[in-house]
Structure formats: C-alpha cells, structure tokens
Scaffold this active site. Structure first.
Site, PDB file in Angstrom:
ATOM      1  CG  ASN A 156      -2.222   0.792   0.919  1.00  0.00           C
ATOM      2  OD1 ASN A 156      -2.328   1.474  -0.094  1.00  0.00           O
ATOM      3  ND2 ASN A 156      -3.183   0.708   1.835  1.00  0.00           N
ATOM      4  CG  HIS A 193      -6.973   0.907   7.411  1.00  0.00           C
ATOM      5  ND1 HIS A 193      -5.760   1.526   7.587  1.00  0.00           N
ATOM      6  CD2 HIS A 193      -6.841   0.144   6.300  1.00  0.00           C
ATOM      7  CE1 HIS A 193      -4.928   1.145   6.634  1.00  0.00           C
ATOM      8  NE2 HIS A 193      -5.564   0.318   5.836  1.00  0.00           N
TER       9      HIS A 193
END
Length: 463
Positions: free
Chosen positions: A318, A349
C-alpha cells in the site's frame, strides 16, 4: 464486487480512449478535466448508488474550507472535517451493517478522497503559508502555490481513473498530467543526446499496462482458488487448535495470510493499470534505460515477498497510503511520529477493533525491529555467509511477524482476535517488549529530523 470489476474494466477502456483521443495535443486542459470528472461521477453513482452522495458531500464541504479558511489553518480544518466525516461513515457501517461488507460499500472511495483532500490541503499550506527554508526537499517540490479552480479540484478528487480504487496522487503531478507536462518533466531529467537521441522519446504505457493486467489475471485466479479454501477463521477453530502443534499453527498462519493477499494485488494492480492506460504514472528512466510506469504503483510484490525487515515490508505494501501517512502525519508530527502515524492509519481504515489491534501491535514490532537492526545487523556484514544467514533469518521472522500483526485486521472483531493471540501465547508482543527493554533505541526527535531534512534541501540547492 461485480460492479467494482465492471467499473474498473470500463475505466480501463475509457483510459485508453482518453489517452488517444483526448490527449493534450487534441484537447484543452478544461476538456480533459471535465471528461475525467463526469466519468468519475458516473462510475461512483453506478457502483454505489445513493451512497455516492457521501463522496460529493465531503468533496464540496472541503472545497468551501479550502476557499474560506485561512492558509495557516487550512490543513488543520481540512484534516479534521475529512477524517471526522470518514469516521462517522465508518461508525454508521458498524452499527447498521454489523461488521458486514456490502457490495455497495462506499468507504473505499471515501478513504481515497480523504487522502487527496488532506494531501492537497497540506501541500497548499506548504506552498502559500510556509517559507521554503521550513520545508523538506519533497515538500518544496510538491508545494501548491495557488488555490485550484473548482474544475481542477473536482477533477483531482473525482476523476474516473482513481474514483473507485485510487490510488492517491499528488496534486501537482495530476495537474501536470492533465496539462501534458507529466511525461516531459520526467524525460528532461535525462541527457538524451548522450544516449544518441536527437529529440525526446515518446514512451508508451502499453507494455506496462499489459504486464500489470497479467498480474491482475494471476491474482484473480489465485483469489478464486486459494482465498476461499484457506480462510483466516480456521486458525481459531477449536478442533484445529486442539490437534495442531504450535509451530504448525504458525506455518498455517503464513499460508492463510498469503491466501488473503491476491485480492489486494488484483485491485491495486488493476487500478495502477487504469491510470497508466490514460498516460498517467510515468516515473522516469531507470539505470538500464527502461521507461518506468510505477509513479502510482501501490505495491511491489517481489519486495513484499522477500522483505527482510518489517520496515521494508510496510514500505512496499500500500505504497501510496504509506506516502500519504508520511506527508500528512510523520513529517509534521511534533513528537512520537511513528506512534501517531500508526494510530492515524488505524483511524483511516475504520473503527473495527481488529484494525487497532493490528496497528498498535505494529508500533511495538516496528520499534523492536528497528532496535534489533540498529544493534545487531553490523555484526553480520563481515562475511557473505553471515550476511546470507542474517537475511534468511530476518526474512522468516519478518514474514511471521507480519502474519501475526495482520491477523486481527482480517478478523475485525475483539473476541476472535484475543482467541488468536492467546492461541499463539502473545509471543510477538512479549518478544517485542523484551527487545525494547534490552536494546533501547532513542527515538529520533522532530528537531533532528527537521535538521536532516534541511541539510538534504541545502544539498539539493547547492547542486
């Protein structure tokens, strides 16, 4: 999921058309901005229905902040509003959907838009509200000197290439792409006359796109065959725990973690290919003279699978989110930058407890791994066999540490997470704490990091 794949495949075709028929030589910047924005809005509505209103509300709220807030506070207000709205949406999904992930899950695009909003706000603050000597070399390069127009702002946040799965890119890079300067700027960094060229080459992204599409196909096959056959939930199955020895459980943990990766490889590589197909993502020329199209790549699979340190693993997984965390948090945190960065990552998140178990565990393991590397690595560099042995051992420990850390991220809830950690005796937590007690490493202060950044900037200026 079907909507997601359909939109991304359609976006891929639209990207090829966009690069060929709406290239900077055929269309003005305004037309390119408008096309990218309208198609992005269409994809959002098609994929998420009325949930897409959340994307548009957040975008327009922050456009108001960007134009009305004072420059010294623009990054703070934008950050609080964007992260606050994202968090409220995460909370609503918890209580309404009870840990379920709907096919109409709009949180992914909202997370990407939050990254872009805060990135632009920080870079606008750097460009207008701070002096050049206060900035790092990277902050100077990416600083935005004037507020964008509404069309530029909407195009950056809602363009069809990144509205569904990202990745987040820097505002100046995106504007250079739309205006046709993106590739040219990178090519000017090379002396082409010495290489026998009379004029600048015209790199094509087709090869890079085909290569990445092959990776997405392999990832899709692995997802369909492995992921469902090796569920993460099996590692806390009572029968499995009763009959399987500790080391075998660790081995199976590695297998199920590997099986969970292909869906990320698929989504991120396909998103990268969509941007490349539109002509966006050129990063320059490597030492061998090969054109590189990895400016927006979100992962480096080889480096992930061969990582010999926790830091190396994180830096190649990521990637664009890690870059965002560094630019909006780590480089700006007055104290405890590592801890604050992990906490922000968890909050971004969502609010599932598993995320916080993962990122708080990640803080411990990151600090412990840094302490071991700083205190022990130099003893293994005196000979090739010792270095090989060190690399093999650190690879195995890193892979197991990652599996141990990310298991709660997949499980989400508290009860299965505690059950899992009990089944493996909290061994990584205990080892990390012991390492930090025995091998303390003084954290790098903000002033030291600022001095190092300034030294880097001065060196670049002198060159």
């Amino acid at each position: 999921q079907i909507n997601f794949v359909a939109c991304q495949l359609f976006a891929l075709l639209a990207a090829f058309w966009f690069r060929i028929y709406l290239s900077p030589s055929h269309a003005s910047s305004a037309v390119r901005h408008a096309f990218a924005t309208l198609f992005g809005i269409y994809f959002a509505v098609f994929c998420f229905g009325w949930y897409s209103i959340h994307l548009f509300v957040l975008v327009m709220m922050n456009y108001g902040i960007m134009n009305m807030a004072s420059i010294p506070n623009i990054h703070r207000y934008s950050f609080v509003v964007a992260m606050g709205y994202l968090t409220l949406c995460h909370i609503s999904r918890i209580y309404i959907f009870h840990y379920g992930i709907l096919t109409t899950d709009f949180s992914g695009p909202l997370m990407i838009i939050t990254q872009k909003i805060t990135t632009l706000a920080c870079q606008l603050h750097d460009g207008i509200g701070r002096q050049a000597e206060e900035l790092t070399a990277e902050q100077n390069r990416l600083a935005v000197k004037s507020r964008p127009s509404l069309l530029e702002y909407l195009s950056y946040l809602l363009n069809f290439m990144s509205i569904i799965a990202g990745p987040c890119s820097n505002y100046k890079d995106y504007i250079a792409f739309i205006e046709g300067r993106h590739v040219h700027m990178k090519l000017l960094e090379v002396n082409w006359k010495q290489k026998g060229y009379d004029r600048l080459p015209d790199p094509s992204p087709t090869g890079a796109v085909m290569y990445k599409l092959c990776i997405t196909l392999v990832s899709l096959i692995l997802f369909l065959t492995l992921t469902k056959n090796f569920p993460m939930a099996y590692i806390i199955d009572n029968e499995f725990l009763d009959k399987t020895p500790f080391l075998s459980r660790l081995g199976y943990l590695y297998v199920v973690t590997q099986a969970a990766k292909p869906k990320y490889y698929f989504a991120w590589t396909l998103a990268d290919a969509v941007n490349n197909a539109a002509g966006y993502g050129f990063s320059g020329v490597d030492e061998k003279g090969t054109f590189r199209w990895d400016l927006l790549s979100n992962l480096n699979i080889w480096n992930i699978e061969t990582a010999t340190s926790f830091k190396m693993y994180i830096e190649n997984w990521n990637i664009q989110t890690a870059a965002w965390l560094k630019r909006v948090c780590y480089d700006r945190a007055p104290w405890y930058p590592t801890a604050l960065t992990f906490i922000l990552s968890a909050l971004w998140h969502g609010i599932y407890p598993g995320y916080y178990f993962t990122f708080l565990t990640g803080i411990l393991i990151t600090l412990a791994a840094r302490a071991i590397r700083n205190n022990c690595r130099h003893y293994f560099l005196s000979s090739v066999p010792l270095k090989i042995a060190y690399d093999v051992i650190t690879w195995a420990v890193t892979q197991l540490a990652v599996c141990y850390t990310v298991a709660p991220f997949v499980m989400l809830a508290v009860e299965p997470t505690i059950k899992f950690y009990k089944s493996v005796y909290f061994h990584m937590h205990i080892l990390s704490i012991l390492v930090l007690l025995l091998l303390p490493v003084r954290p790098q202060t903000h002033s030291v990091r600022r001095a190092q950044n300034q030294a880097t900037l001065n060196s670049i200026k002198n060159k």
